[in-house]
Design a protein around this motif. Structure first.
Motif, PDB file in Angstrom:
ATOM      1  N   LYS A   1       0.830  -1.205   0.000  1.00 34.33           N
ATOM      2  CA  LYS A   1       0.000   0.000   0.000  1.00 34.33           C
ATOM      3  C   LYS A   1       0.862   1.251   0.000  1.00 34.33           C
ATOM      4  O   LYS A   1       0.578   2.231  -0.697  1.00 34.33           O
ATOM      5  N   LYS A   2       1.931   1.211   0.790  1.00 32.47           N
ATOM      6  CA  LYS A   2       2.829   2.359   0.862  1.00 32.47           C
ATOM      7  C   LYS A   2       3.513   2.599  -0.486  1.00 32.47           C
ATOM      8  O   LYS A   2       3.628   3.740  -0.945  1.00 32.47           O
ATOM      9  N   ASP A   3       3.951   1.503  -1.115  1.00 36.94           N
ATOM     10  CA  ASP A   3       4.604   1.624  -2.422  1.00 36.94           C
ATOM     11  C   ASP A   3       3.635   2.149  -3.466  1.00 36.94           C
ATOM     12  O   ASP A   3       4.001   2.986  -4.321  1.00 36.94           O
ATOM     13  N   GLU A   4       2.398   1.658  -3.413  1.00 37.14           N
ATOM     14  CA  GLU A   4       1.394   2.100  -4.390  1.00 37.14           C
ATOM     15  C   GLU A   4       1.109   3.586  -4.234  1.00 37.14           C
ATOM     16  O   GLU A   4       0.982   4.321  -5.222  1.00 37.14           O
ATOM     17  N   ALA A   5       1.041   4.033  -2.986  1.00 36.70           N
ATOM     18  CA  ALA A   5       0.794   5.457  -2.745  1.00 36.70           C
ATOM     19  C   ALA A   5       1.948   6.315  -3.240  1.00 36.70           C
ATOM     20  O   ALA A   5       1.755   7.471  -3.646  1.00 36.70           O
ATOM     21  N   GLY A   6       3.166   5.739  -3.247  1.00 39.67           N
ATOM     22  CA  GLY A   6       4.326   6.477  -3.719  1.00 39.67           C
ATOM     23  C   GLY A   6       4.560   6.348  -5.202  1.00 39.67           C
ATOM     24  O   GLY A   6       5.566   6.868  -5.722  1.00 39.67           O
ATOM     25  N   GLY A   7       3.692   5.610  -5.893  1.00 43.22           N
ATOM     26  CA  GLY A   7       3.804   5.476  -7.328  1.00 43.22           C
ATOM     27  C   GLY A   7       4.727   4.365  -7.784  1.00 43.22           C
ATOM     28  O   GLY A   7       4.988   4.240  -8.993  1.00 43.22           O
ATOM     29  N   ALA A   8       5.227   3.523  -6.856  1.00 43.94           N
ATOM     30  CA  ALA A   8       6.120   2.429  -7.230  1.00 43.94           C
ATOM     31  C   ALA A   8       5.319   1.285  -7.837  1.00 43.94           C
ATOM     32  O   ALA A   8       4.174   1.026  -7.449  1.00 43.94           O
ATOM     33  N   ALA A   9       5.924   0.579  -8.773  1.00 42.33           N
ATOM     34  CA  ALA A   9       5.260  -0.560  -9.413  1.00 42.33           C
ATOM     35  C   ALA A   9       5.238  -1.740  -8.442  1.00 42.33           C
ATOM     36  O   ALA A   9       6.214  -1.980  -7.723  1.00 42.33           O
TER      37      ALA A   9
END
Length: 487
Positions: free
Chosen positions: A231-239
């Motif tokens: 979730k954190k990665d998705e919020a930061g735009g990471a694939a």
């Protein structure tokens, strides 16, 4: 746990002060509870008398004073039906209570006396009576005295661990022998719950069940952490990582994850439906934490070399009819974290598979935790406190170690050191209570905590004794270095 509160209200205190009112309420509740317990004891005495009346009726009808069996059962049904209307409960329940009360009066007179004096309550009585059911009359009086003393001033949940341990020491058959028989009854069953649901139940050894639950919990926690990171990665735009565990849309609770992982493992042989191609979840193994007395590890199995023909051996490895010194088994049962006893064979098997040991040194007389090997901050300090505080250290609380926070008795912010004499295990509820209310605590050494309530009542909490036995020494030795105590 002991209460040293006084019953006299300070005449100089404002009677509408909340603390004064609370003190008066506490004393009033204590008096009411004592009266209720005494009436419960009186009711049990009357139910026991009703059972004797049923036996007299059966004997009179049969013309014999030694009549038993079906005649007594029919007479007891009749008497129970007479009392059921008064008690407003099923006559079957009344009959069962009559039999239990009669057993208590006959086999446990000291327990009944303490019950009538309100030194213990009905829940304590159940704990003692259930634990002592398997004991013979030669050791029952000894068991009663120790059990009543253990229950007085303590909660039934906390006292149960001590009472069952004492009963195990005096039992005619060891836990290992009884476990061997009980394992014959291990099984799996299913039960309809409605709404398209069913329950799956498993009966197996305590160590196996704890291991299964712990492994599922570790796997579920790994998924929860991976989901949070995703979730954190998705919020930061990471694939997203296609080979990772994390799913930002996974909202399952820990209970739901445990259930899904258990089903997947049982249906496929491995948790492949929730695992990665690298098998990250399969690499998680169960942890089963066991406290084992050293004599349990070195003692031989009672079934090996049982002696000559015609000689039976009890669970102590001694000829039947004999009893070891202090009436204590050489091979005491081990305990899982939280206090549940397990058989000696399982304990030796688990101990034999580990590559490292955490040795806990205890005082030979009092059983107090003295030290652990390789004492270091953090890891070893936590191990020592985990061994010493095997439950929450707030009076009346019995939550197990995995629920605990390590609390500084004197706050670290106020200079309190991070050491054994200034730390105690508290569950989150009582950790917050200590910091956010007027409850206070002091340490008196050897893990003894003294709590003071907002009304001034004092409660002393002793650390639970580890799985060992202690002996009474009228002239105990002076304090010495732990390394010289013979461990």
């Amino acid at each position: 746990m002991t209460n040293s509160a006084g019953a006299v209200v300070d005449p100089g205190v404002d009677p509408v002060d909340p603390v004064t009112v609370l003190r008066m309420l506490r004393e009033g509740v204590a008096a009411a509870e004592g009266a209720i317990i005494r009436f419960q004891a009186l009711r049990d005495a009357q139910l026991a008398a009703a059972q004797r009346v049923a036996e007299e009726i059966a004997a009179r009808d049969a013309g014999s004073a030694s009549v038993r069996g079906e005649s007594v059962d029919l007479a007891a049904r009749s008497v129970a039906a007479e009392l059921a209307g008064v008690l407003r409960m099923s006559d079957r329940v009344v009959q069962a209570r009559m039999a239990r009360a009669a057993d208590l009066m006959t086999k446990f007179p000291e327990v009944m006396r303490a019950f009538g004096e309100a030194r213990i309550n009905a829940a304590h009585v159940r704990v003692i009576q259930d634990a002592g059911a398997r004991l013979d009359e030669t050791v029952r009086a000894e068991f009663e005295g120790i059990a009543v003393e253990a229950c007085a001033g303590e909660t039934p949940h906390r006292a149960k661990r001590i009472v069952e341990r004492v009963a195990e020491r005096l039992a005619p058959r060891s836990l290992t022998d009884r476990h061997r028989d009980a394992q014959e009854l291990r099984r799996v069953w299913r039960e309809d719950l409605g709404d398209g649901q069913k329950a799956l139940g498993v009966i197996h050894s305590a160590a196996v069940i704890d291991g299964i639950y712990d492994r599922l919990t570790q796997q579920a926690r790994a998924i929860t952490l991976a989901n949070a990171q995703a979730k954190k990665d998705e919020a930061g735009g990471a694939a997203p990582d296609p080979d990772g565990l994390g799913d930002p849309g996974d909202e399952r609770t820990m209970d739901q994850l445990r259930a899904d992982l258990c089903a997947d493992t049982l249906l496929t042989g491995a948790a492949s439906g929730h695992d990665t191609t690298a098998g990250l979840l399969r690499a998680i193994q169960a942890r089963v934490e066991v406290t084992v007395p050293v004599l349990t590890l070195v003692a031989g199995d009672a079934t090996e070399g049982a002696g000559t023909a015609g000689t039976t051996v009890d669970g102590c490895g001694s000829p039947a009819g004999s009893r070891p010194s202090f009436r204590v088994r050489t091979a005491q049962p081990a305990e899982l974290a939280g206090g549940q006893p397990i058989d000696t064979h399982t304990a030796r098997t688990l101990a034999g598979r580990v590559t490292a040991w955490e040795r806990v040194l205890t005082h030979p007389i009092t059983g107090a935790i003295l030290a652990v090997d390789h004492y270091r901050p953090n890891t070893d300090l936590r191990r020592l406190l985990h061994a010493r505080d095997s439950r929450c250290r707030f009076p009346t609380c019995g939550l197990p170690p995995h629920t605990q926070d390590l609390d500084h008795t004197i706050d670290a912010a106020h200079g309190g050191p991070t050491e054994e004499g200034n730390l105690g295990g508290l569950c989150r509820r009582h950790h917050v209570l200590k910091h956010q209310t007027a409850w206070t605590v002091k340490q008196h050494g050897a893990g003894i905590l003294e709590w003071t309530s907002p009304t001034g009542a004092s409660y002393t909490d002793q650390p639970p004794t580890p799985v060992t036995f202690t002996i009474e020494d009228p002239d105990p030795p002076p304090e010495t270095d732990p390394e010289t105590l013979g461990f």
